[in-house]
Design a protein around this motif. Structure first.
Motif, PDB file in Angstrom:
ATOM      1  N   THR A 224     -61.428  -9.266 -39.092  1.00 34.23           N
ATOM      2  CA  THR A 224     -62.736  -8.878 -38.559  1.00 34.23           C
ATOM      3  C   THR A 224     -62.598  -8.216 -37.200  1.00 34.23           C
ATOM      4  OG1 THR A 224     -63.790 -10.696 -39.759  1.00 34.23           O
ATOM      5  CG2 THR A 224     -65.008  -9.749 -37.909  1.00 34.23           C
ATOM      6  N   ALA A 225     -61.813  -8.824 -36.306  1.00 35.87           N
ATOM      7  CA  ALA A 225     -61.662  -8.276 -34.957  1.00 35.87           C
ATOM      8  C   ALA A 225     -60.997  -6.903 -34.981  1.00 35.87           C
ATOM      9  CB  ALA A 225     -60.843  -9.237 -34.101  1.00 35.87           C
ATOM     10  N   ALA A 226     -59.978  -6.734 -35.813  1.00 37.98           N
ATOM     11  CA  ALA A 226     -59.286  -5.447 -35.881  1.00 37.98           C
ATOM     12  C   ALA A 226     -60.183  -4.363 -36.467  1.00 37.98           C
ATOM     13  CB  ALA A 226     -58.011  -5.589 -36.700  1.00 37.98           C
ATOM     14  N   THR A 227     -60.968  -4.731 -37.465  1.00 42.65           N
ATOM     15  CA  THR A 227     -61.906  -3.766 -38.047  1.00 42.65           C
ATOM     16  C   THR A 227     -62.949  -3.356 -37.021  1.00 42.65           C
ATOM     17  OG1 THR A 227     -61.586  -4.762 -40.236  1.00 42.65           O
ATOM     18  CG2 THR A 227     -63.530  -3.372 -39.931  1.00 42.65           C
ATOM     19  N   HIS A 228     -63.521  -4.309 -36.328  1.00 40.00           N
ATOM     20  CA  HIS A 228     -64.507  -4.008 -35.287  1.00 40.00           C
ATOM     21  C   HIS A 228     -63.904  -3.134 -34.187  1.00 40.00           C
ATOM     22  CE1 HIS A 228     -67.149  -7.803 -36.236  1.00 40.00           C
ATOM     23  NE2 HIS A 228     -67.193  -6.883 -37.181  1.00 40.00           N
ATOM     24  N   ARG A 229     -62.686  -3.434 -33.788  1.00 41.67           N
ATOM     25  CA  ARG A 229     -62.047  -2.717 -32.683  1.00 41.67           C
ATOM     26  C   ARG A 229     -61.845  -1.237 -33.015  1.00 41.67           C
ATOM     27  NH1 ARG A 229     -58.928  -3.759 -28.046  1.00 41.67           N
ATOM     28  NH2 ARG A 229     -57.200  -2.294 -27.752  1.00 41.67           N
ATOM     29  N   TYR A 230     -61.688  -0.940 -34.286  1.00 39.71           N
ATOM     30  CA  TYR A 230     -61.496   0.457 -34.657  1.00 39.71           C
ATOM     31  C   TYR A 230     -62.700   1.307 -34.258  1.00 39.71           C
ATOM     32  CZ  TYR A 230     -60.038   4.535 -37.349  1.00 39.71           C
ATOM     33  OH  TYR A 230     -59.653   5.809 -37.724  1.00 39.71           O
ATOM     34  N   ALA A 231     -63.872   0.739 -34.277  1.00 37.82           N
ATOM     35  CA  ALA A 231     -65.068   1.501 -33.922  1.00 37.82           C
ATOM     36  C   ALA A 231     -64.963   2.073 -32.518  1.00 37.82           C
ATOM     37  CB  ALA A 231     -66.315   0.621 -34.047  1.00 37.82           C
ATOM     38  N   THR A 232     -64.355   1.327 -31.601  1.00 42.78           N
ATOM     39  CA  THR A 232     -64.266   1.746 -30.200  1.00 42.78           C
ATOM     40  C   THR A 232     -62.895   2.277 -29.809  1.00 42.78           C
ATOM     41  OG1 THR A 232     -63.806  -0.573 -29.642  1.00 42.78           O
ATOM     42  CG2 THR A 232     -66.087   0.200 -29.409  1.00 42.78           C
ATOM     43  N   HIS A 233     -61.870   1.987 -30.601  1.00 43.59           N
ATOM     44  CA  HIS A 233     -60.508   2.368 -30.217  1.00 43.59           C
ATOM     45  C   HIS A 233     -59.789   3.223 -31.259  1.00 43.59           C
ATOM     46  CE1 HIS A 233     -61.312  -0.937 -27.430  1.00 43.59           C
ATOM     47  NE2 HIS A 233     -60.310  -0.501 -26.697  1.00 43.59           N
ATOM     48  N   GLY A 234     -60.417   3.465 -32.407  1.00 45.21           N
ATOM     49  CA  GLY A 234     -59.730   4.208 -33.461  1.00 45.21           C
ATOM     50  C   GLY A 234     -59.334   5.615 -33.064  1.00 45.21           C
ATOM     51  N   HIS A 235     -60.026   6.182 -32.064  1.00 41.84           N
ATOM     52  CA  HIS A 235     -59.704   7.543 -31.633  1.00 41.84           C
ATOM     53  C   HIS A 235     -58.308   7.645 -31.040  1.00 41.84           C
ATOM     54  CE1 HIS A 235     -61.161   5.510 -28.013  1.00 41.84           C
ATOM     55  NE2 HIS A 235     -60.475   6.402 -27.315  1.00 41.84           N
ATOM     56  N   GLY A 236     -57.707   6.516 -30.655  1.00 40.04           N
ATOM     57  CA  GLY A 236     -56.364   6.552 -30.079  1.00 40.04           C
ATOM     58  C   GLY A 236     -55.345   7.168 -31.023  1.00 40.04           C
ATOM     59  N   GLU A 237     -55.437   6.819 -32.276  1.00 44.15           N
ATOM     60  CA  GLU A 237     -54.630   7.429 -33.340  1.00 44.15           C
ATOM     61  C   GLU A 237     -55.324   7.047 -34.636  1.00 44.15           C
ATOM     62  OE1 GLU A 237     -52.970   7.896 -35.994  1.00 44.15           O
ATOM     63  OE2 GLU A 237     -52.034   9.746 -35.336  1.00 44.15           O
ATOM     64  N   PRO A 238     -56.243   7.890 -35.109  1.00 42.06           N
ATOM     65  CA  PRO A 238     -57.158   7.468 -36.174  1.00 42.06           C
ATOM     66  C   PRO A 238     -56.487   7.018 -37.459  1.00 42.06           C
ATOM     67  CG  PRO A 238     -57.983   9.453 -35.111  1.00 42.06           C
ATOM     68  CD  PRO A 238     -56.610   9.224 -34.575  1.00 42.06           C
ATOM     69  N   ILE A 239     -55.373   7.630 -37.823  1.00 43.02           N
ATOM     70  CA  ILE A 239     -54.709   7.221 -39.059  1.00 43.02           C
ATOM     71  C   ILE A 239     -53.962   5.913 -38.853  1.00 43.02           C
ATOM     72  CG2 ILE A 239     -52.821   7.802 -40.632  1.00 43.02           C
ATOM     73  CD1 ILE A 239     -53.780  10.675 -40.598  1.00 43.02           C
ATOM     74  N   MET A 240     -53.127   5.842 -37.834  1.00 43.82           N
ATOM     75  CA  MET A 240     -52.265   4.670 -37.685  1.00 43.82           C
ATOM     76  C   MET A 240     -53.046   3.407 -37.332  1.00 43.82           C
ATOM     77  SD  MET A 240     -49.327   5.500 -38.629  1.00 43.82           S
ATOM     78  CE  MET A 240     -48.630   3.902 -38.205  1.00 43.82           C
ATOM     79  N   LEU A 241     -54.114   3.521 -36.578  1.00 44.69           N
ATOM     80  CA  LEU A 241     -54.813   2.318 -36.132  1.00 44.69           C
ATOM     81  C   LEU A 241     -55.599   1.634 -37.247  1.00 44.69           C
ATOM     82  CD1 LEU A 241     -55.847   3.319 -32.521  1.00 44.69           C
ATOM     83  CD2 LEU A 241     -54.315   1.457 -33.187  1.00 44.69           C
ATOM     84  N   VAL A 242     -55.806   2.294 -38.394  1.00 44.23           N
ATOM     85  CA  VAL A 242     -56.425   1.562 -39.496  1.00 44.23           C
ATOM     86  C   VAL A 242     -55.555   0.389 -39.930  1.00 44.23           C
ATOM     87  CG1 VAL A 242     -57.603   3.641 -40.312  1.00 44.23           C
ATOM     88  CG2 VAL A 242     -55.465   2.949 -41.383  1.00 44.23           C
ATOM     89  N   HIS A 243     -54.241   0.488 -39.706  1.00 38.74           N
ATOM     90  CA  HIS A 243     -53.334  -0.559 -40.186  1.00 38.74           C
ATOM     91  C   HIS A 243     -53.471  -1.866 -39.421  1.00 38.74           C
ATOM     92  CE1 HIS A 243     -51.548   3.375 -41.271  1.00 38.74           C
ATOM     93  NE2 HIS A 243     -51.294   2.764 -42.414  1.00 38.74           N
TER      94      HIS A 243
END
Length: 342
Positions: A224-243
């Protein structure tokens, strides 16, 4: 799973003539993506999606020499032996129940969870979910391709197994969200993930549990926390941060098939995987995101139409979390990642 037509089995059989990677390092995401499409009611799009993805597929690598139950250690982590490993697991699954094979090999593979940019454990999680769904739905006659998919997934994991370097524990974090926020970024964020992993130095103390049920609860919290964090931090590396979300969710999906004594070490490994990717790619500052008014079904429909494999898999995980911020994170991934279908 809506799979009465056998589309998933057809797709897996089609994909089992292809290798786990292309160009020596880029993962074949198709088995994972088609499972997510079928799981979320988009089976009718699977073969069209595969046609669009076909240019990213390569033939199976040539085998080298058979791996044996006594001599497997020398082949662990050798990507040139991926077909040898797949054939080994195929034999194991022919001779033993799949849960027994998984329980035997899961603790052997967990230390190398970050290998292959965490894709092997993600592929394993999709394969296990499919097998569990087969049991629940009473479709035992259709599990042949699904057992083969587990062999391919475990074989890929064994071939790409990569333990992390020794890490210094930092101060304990009270929650998964706080722990992810306290992960120190690596120096010099450049190069492929494998090179970045060598620069890891320390993680916050998190990811332990006194009992299996607590381990599962904390694993849910991490996803849950990692999924939520992508909303605000996914721009750092959009493909790799989904993992950071899809890797621990693969572990979470596998727990029901594992002995309970493996749940706590599974949490610990999932935490290291999520923290490693966070350290390797996290941006220096968060960014704003736009909440979504779309339903879960509408979000996944957009992800399927977008077609990017990482986006499909991340959206699949976001639907498991299911809350408004998770759906906003999924729509963020659709915005950030390049589409498969132009």
């Amino acid at each position: 799973m809506n799979d009465a037509s056998g589309i998933l089995d057809e797709a897996l059989e089609r994909l089992h003539t292809t290798g786990p990677e292309r160009l020596g390092r880029l993962t074949n995401h198709a088995p994972m993506a088609v499972e997510a499409l079928v799981r979320n009611g988009r089976a009718s799009t699977v073969h069209r999606w595969l046609d669009g993805y076909a240019h990213k597929l390569e033939d199976l690598p040539a085998p080298s020499r058979p791996i044996t139950a006594d001599g497997w250690r020398e082949a662990l982590g050798d990507p040139a032996r991926s077909t040898d490993w797949t054939r080994f697991f195929g034999r194991e699954l022919d001779e033993h129940p799949w849960r027994e094979v998984l329980a035997e090999w899961w603790p052997r593979l967990l230390p190398g969870i970050a290998g292959g940019s965490t894709h092997p454990v993600i592929r394993t999680g999709h394969a296990v979910r499919t097998l569990l769904s087969s049991e629940d739905g009473g479709t035992a006659t259709t599990t042949g391709p699904r057992l083969a998919e587990l062999a391919h997934a475990l074989g890929y994991w064994a071939a790409r197994s990569l333990p992390l370097p020794p890490l210094t524990p930092l101060a304990a974090a009270p929650t998964a969200a706080a722990a992810l926020g306290a992960v120190p970024p690596i120096a010099e964020q450049d190069g492929p993930l494998r090179a970045r992993l060598d620069r890891l130095t320390a993680f916050p103390a998190w990811g332990t549990a006194p009992d299996p049920d607590t381990a599962r609860e904390r694993l849910v919290e991490l996803v849950t926390a990692a999924t939520h964090r992508y909303a605000t931090h996914g721009h750092g590396e959009p493909i790799m941060l989904v993992h950071t979300a899809t890797a621990p969710n693969a572990v979470l999906r596998t727990l029901p098939a594992l002995p309970r004594e493996l749940w706590a070490p599974s949490l610990a490994a999932a935490w290291t995987a999520a923290a490693a990717v966070t350290a390797a790619y996290t941006p220096p500052e968060p960014a704003a995101y736009t909440p979504t008014v779309l339903t879960a079904e509408e979000v996944f429909e957009r992800a399927a139409a977008h077609g990017d494999d990482h986006t499909i898999k991340f959206t699949d995980t976001a639907l498991d979390v299911g809350d408004p911020l998770a759906l906003a994170a999924a729509t963020r991934s659709i915005e950030l990642n390049p589409p498969l279908f132009q």
